[in-house]
Design a protein around this motif. Structure first.
Motif, PDB file in Angstrom:
ATOM      1  N   ASN A   1       0.266   8.947  -3.436  1.00 46.16           N
ATOM      2  CA  ASN A   1      -1.157   9.274  -3.294  1.00 46.16           C
ATOM      3  C   ASN A   1      -1.339  10.269  -2.162  1.00 46.16           C
ATOM      4  O   ASN A   1      -0.439  10.496  -1.358  1.00 46.16           O
TER       5      ASN A   1
ATOM      6  N   GLN B   1     -14.364  14.597  -7.869  1.00 50.60           N
ATOM      7  CA  GLN B   1     -13.888  13.320  -8.405  1.00 50.60           C
ATOM      8  C   GLN B   1     -13.948  13.320  -9.929  1.00 50.60           C
ATOM      9  O   GLN B   1     -12.988  12.927 -10.607  1.00 50.60           O
ATOM     10  N   ASP B   2     -15.073  13.780 -10.498  1.00 52.20           N
ATOM     11  CA  ASP B   2     -15.241  13.782 -11.955  1.00 52.20           C
ATOM     12  C   ASP B   2     -14.245  14.730 -12.623  1.00 52.20           C
ATOM     13  O   ASP B   2     -13.694  14.415 -13.686  1.00 52.20           O
TER      14      ASP B   2
ATOM     15  N   ILE C   1     -11.236  15.686 -11.550  1.00 54.98           N
ATOM     16  CA  ILE C   1      -9.872  15.140 -11.493  1.00 54.98           C
ATOM     17  C   ILE C   1      -9.717  13.977 -12.467  1.00 54.98           C
ATOM     18  O   ILE C   1      -8.719  13.871 -13.184  1.00 54.98           O
ATOM     19  N   ASN C   2     -10.724  13.113 -12.527  1.00 53.37           N
ATOM     20  CA  ASN C   2     -10.652  11.964 -13.439  1.00 53.37           C
ATOM     21  C   ASN C   2     -10.702  12.389 -14.899  1.00 53.37           C
ATOM     22  O   ASN C   2     -10.095  11.749 -15.757  1.00 53.37           O
TER      23      ASN C   2
ATOM     24  N   GLY D   1      -7.447  10.850 -15.810  1.00 56.48           N
ATOM     25  CA  GLY D   1      -7.885   9.463 -15.862  1.00 56.48           C
ATOM     26  C   GLY D   1      -8.456   9.042 -14.528  1.00 56.48           C
ATOM     27  O   GLY D   1      -8.912   9.870 -13.732  1.00 56.48           O
ATOM     28  N   ASP D   2      -8.428   7.748 -14.236  1.00 55.30           N
ATOM     29  CA  ASP D   2      -8.995   7.251 -12.978  1.00 55.30           C
ATOM     30  C   ASP D   2      -8.019   7.477 -11.829  1.00 55.30           C
ATOM     31  O   ASP D   2      -7.399   6.540 -11.309  1.00 55.30           O
ATOM     32  N   SER D   3      -7.910   8.752 -11.427  1.00 55.19           N
ATOM     33  CA  SER D   3      -6.959   9.109 -10.372  1.00 55.19           C
ATOM     34  C   SER D   3      -7.626   9.432  -9.052  1.00 55.19           C
ATOM     35  O   SER D   3      -6.965   9.498  -8.020  1.00 55.19           O
ATOM     36  N   ALA D   4      -8.948   9.666  -9.058  1.00 55.15           N
ATOM     37  CA  ALA D   4      -9.626  10.123  -7.848  1.00 55.15           C
ATOM     38  C   ALA D   4     -10.804   9.228  -7.512  1.00 55.15           C
ATOM     39  O   ALA D   4     -11.478   8.690  -8.392  1.00 55.15           O
ATOM     40  N   LEU D   5     -11.057   9.078  -6.214  1.00 55.92           N
ATOM     41  CA  LEU D   5     -12.198   8.319  -5.728  1.00 55.92           C
ATOM     42  C   LEU D   5     -12.755   9.006  -4.488  1.00 55.92           C
ATOM     43  O   LEU D   5     -12.037   9.190  -3.500  1.00 55.92           O
TER      44      LEU D   5
ATOM     45  N   ILE E   1      -6.689  10.451  -3.983  1.00 55.39           N
ATOM     46  CA  ILE E   1      -6.177  10.703  -5.334  1.00 55.39           C
ATOM     47  C   ILE E   1      -4.837  10.004  -5.518  1.00 55.39           C
ATOM     48  O   ILE E   1      -4.038   9.919  -4.590  1.00 55.39           O
TER      49      ILE E   1
END
Length: 347
Positions: free
Chosen positions: A173, A190-191, A193-194, A198-202, A211
């Protein structure tokens, strides 16, 4: 003091940029290194006897090569004490070359023709990260004013001796830091990258994203792909003022609300129905300069319609003959009065 007025037209709208232009990887950065050294080979333009630290440094240097001499016996003007600085790039490896900057700290007249003796460059932790040595380049003719004679560079004059540890190969990460804090931009990164991984970023705050790499990719592949993603974002509206040079940089779309301001001999009116109705006899003192703006030379009044921008106001004031200093003062007071909603940055 002479002022220069400059208005840059930057459209404040939606932009598209790569993530690498909007954010940087936390921990992956260059590091500054610094050292103290001696430049020799000067033609009588080095430090004089008043620079005691230079004389002592010469004595210490000679003692390191088994030449013992009292500092009181040293009268040379062909040596200058200098501070040596450089930048250690991220992931720099032993043996890599870096550019070096050399600046006099004594009373030397010029460093032209000098050679920097071997100098250790340290980081903030006190460890030696590079060594520098070589002939100085001043970048032009001193006699023609092409450079500053007491500052020079040595292209590729430094050699990296110690690496800054950053293990990216085994990392799973990383964190991204936005160059400008923005909740909206952080969410869009965030959107983006995701949507790709997929759900890789916050996004954990308006400046930081965490990430996580997918299992089927190496960290290098993942970071390369992430940083090349395109993101649509809205640039922050801003008016930048440099009071030292009289420079104003503004976006074309920065609106100015209705207001009246008097500054010196200038009255600025931003209000509805500025112009006389059709059919009225035109006032010979009024000059229409376009963009719903007119100048009344009779009373030195600038009339601007309600749908106007900072760019139009600044251009009209400039045509009225207002000095850059007056224009800056007017814009600052319009901001204080709430007539300009963009951020006003004074530098």
């Amino acid at each position: 003091m002479r002022y220069i007025f400059l208005l840059a037209f930057i459209i404040a709208a939606a932009y598209s940029a790569k993530i690498k232009d909007l954010a940087s990887v936390i921990g992956v950065r260059e590091n500054q290194v610094i050292g103290y050294g001696l430049v020799v080979g000067l033609s009588g333009t080095g430090d004089g006897s008043s620079s005691k630290f230079t004389i002592q440094s010469i004595a210490n240097m000679l003692q390191s090569v088994n030449v013992k001499l009292s500092p009181n016996d040293i009268k040379s003007k062909n040596v200058a004490a200098v501070m040596v600085t450089g930048r250690l790039p991220a992931f720099a490896r032993q043996g890599d070359a870096i550019d070096i900057s050399v600046s006099s700290i004594g009373d030397a007249k010029s460093l032209m023709g000098g050679t920097l003796l071997l100098t250790a460059l340290k980081g903030v932790d006190g460890e030696i990260y590079a060594l520098a040595q070589g002939a100085l380049a001043l970048g032009g003719s001193v006699g023609r004013g092409g450079n500053h004679p007491t500052a020079a560079t040595i292209p590729s004059g430094g050699i990296v001796e110690r690496e800054v540890a950053y293990d990216i190969a085994t990392a799973t990460n990383a964190s991204l830091s936005l160059k400008n804090s923005s909740f909206d931009t952080a969410k869009k990164l965030q959107d983006a990258i995701n949507a790709r991984f997929g759900d890789s970023a916050l996004a954990i705050d308006p400046r930081t994203l965490q990430i996580q790499k997918p299992e089927n990719m190496s960290m290098v592949e993942f970071m390369a792909a992430v940083l090349e993603l395109d993101v649509d974002y809205s640039a922050e509206q801003k008016v930048v003022i440099d009071e030292r040079t009289g420079t104003v940089v503004s976006g074309v779309g920065v609106k100015v609300e209705p207001s009246i301001i008097s500054h010196g001999g200038i009255t600025l009116k931003i209000e509805p129905n500025t112009y006389a109705p059709a059919g009225d006899e035109p006032d010979p003192n009024v000059l229409d300069i376009g963009d719903n703006t007119s100048i009344n030379a009779g009373n030195n009044t600038l009339n601007v319609g309600t749908d106007t921008t900072v760019a139009n106001v600044a251009r009209a004031l400039n045509k009225l003959g207002a000095s850059p200093k007056d224009i800056i003062a007017i814009l600052e007071n319009l901001k204080r009065a709430g007539a300009i909603h963009a951020n006003l940055e004074v530098i």
